[in-house]
Write a protein that holds these residues in place. Structure first.
Motif, mmCIF file in Angstrom:
data_model
loop_
_atom_site.group_PDB
_atom_site.id
_atom_site.type_symbol
_atom_site.label_atom_id
_atom_site.label_comp_id
_atom_site.label_asym_id
_atom_site.label_seq_id
_atom_site.Cartn_x
_atom_site.Cartn_y
_atom_site.Cartn_z
ATOM 1 N N THR A 1 0.842 -1.199 0.000
ATOM 2 C CA THR A 1 0.000 0.000 0.000
ATOM 3 C C THR A 1 0.874 1.245 0.000
ATOM 4 N N GLU B 1 -5.038 10.982 -0.846
ATOM 5 C CA GLU B 1 -5.375 9.611 -1.232
ATOM 6 C C GLU B 1 -4.772 9.276 -2.601
ATOM 7 N N GLN B 2 -3.470 9.011 -2.596
ATOM 8 C CA GLN B 2 -2.801 8.632 -3.833
ATOM 9 C C GLN B 2 -2.598 7.129 -3.880
ATOM 10 N N ASN B 3 -2.311 6.640 -5.060
ATOM 11 C CA ASN B 3 -2.084 5.212 -5.237
ATOM 12 C C ASN B 3 -0.605 4.847 -5.213
ATOM 13 N N CYS B 4 0.258 5.851 -5.168
ATOM 14 C CA CYS B 4 1.693 5.578 -5.171
ATOM 15 C C CYS B 4 2.423 6.687 -4.436
#
Length: 299
Positions: free
Chosen positions: A168, A234-237
């Motif tokens: 995550t 709220e980022q994915n990376c």
């Protein structure tokens, strides 16, 4: 005292000129060597000269390198920085087991207290329970209260479904921050003539930084608090902005001996008192407490 922490995130040419570290991108910047504490070369299209690396090592400047994912994967750290390296190596090897166990207990207690403080600063529940674990730590933490506290602490901090083994962005941020702290501790161990492989608790034959992994435990909650505060993004990376924020934790305040100091100085003083403990054969270790995250202000 060195106070600059330089982050290089765009393709650059790095050299040395007139006792200045020169960083050339679209513009040219120069920094006096005596002002620099660390350099993070994040962009792997950058070039640094052997002369610059040599001067950094000679001046005790820690240089981080990153992999293709822009995560810290290695450091350049000087050696022969202490005049009595062999004497200190003997002191480390001959340190009594009772002292090692006592120092490790002290580190665990302060780490758990800092974890409890993180929950308080984040206005989360769990402070009393985590703090109670610190009071239950026995010599050498024989009941492994460190692990017991961590299991509950991370649930309070990141939610009941959180696990350190997950792939995550939260764990990516934690790993990035921990890598920076670990490198900082390694630098201070070298400066104070200590052998990083000889830990007091960690003792893996495959780990060249066992002692760094012992001492950095107290500072992990600083990273935890920062990553908690980053959750609103709220980022994915892991982003460039994330890495900049985590890198500059080096200059955030911690409490050492009733006074506020930047984290990198707190690490240095912690290592210094650890060295004193090993040489004297008695506990002289002073540890840092966490504070609200603010960049240190120099008067």
């Amino acid at each position: 005292m060195a106070y600059r922490n330089i982050l290089i995130s765009s393709p650059s040419k790095i050299n040395i000129r007139n006792r200045q570290l020169v960083v050339k991108t679209t513009e040219e910047y120069s920094f006096p060597m005596e002002d620099i504490s660390t350099v993070m070369i994040e962009n792997n299209q950058s070039n640094i000269s052997v002369a610059a690396l040599s001067e950094c090592a000679r001046n005790g400047i820690l240089v981080f390198f990153c992999d293709e994912k822009h995560l810290p994967c290695g450091i350049v750290n000087g050696f022969h920085t202490h005049s009595r390296k062999y004497k200190l190596l003997q002191a480390q090897i001959q340190t009594k087991e009772t002292l090692k166990k006592h120092l490790w207990s002290k580190i665990v207690i302060e780490k758990i207290r800092n974890q409890a403080k993180v929950l308080e600063l984040a206005s989360l529940s769990g402070y009393d329970q985590i703090m109670s674990f610190a009071q239950k730590v026995k010599l050498n933490d024989k009941d492994n209260m460190e692990a017991v506290a961590a299991a509950q602490y991370f649930k309070y901090l990141f939610g009941s479904g959180f696990s350190r083994g997950q792939d995550t962005v939260t764990n990516a941020r934690l790993n990035y921050g921990y890598a920076i702290i670990r490198g900082l501790v390694c630098r201070s161990l070298t400066v104070y003539g200590l052998e990083p492989a000889l830990g007091i608790h960690h003792h893996s034959q495959l780990n060249a930084f066992n002692l760094a992994d012992d001492i950095m435990e107290v500072f992990r909650p600083v990273v935890d608090l920062c990553v908690y505060q980053m959750q609103e993004k709220e980022q994915n990376c892991l982003t460039t902005e994330d890495k900049q924020i985590l890198y500059h934790l080096i200059s955030c305040d911690v409490l050492y001996d009733t006074q506020k100091h930047p984290l990198f100085y707190g690490v240095e003083k912690t290592v210094q008192t650890f060295q004193s403990s090993i040489v004297a054969g008695e506990d002289q270790l002073k540890l840092c407490a966490i504070l609200p995250l603010r960049q240190h202000e120099y008067e």
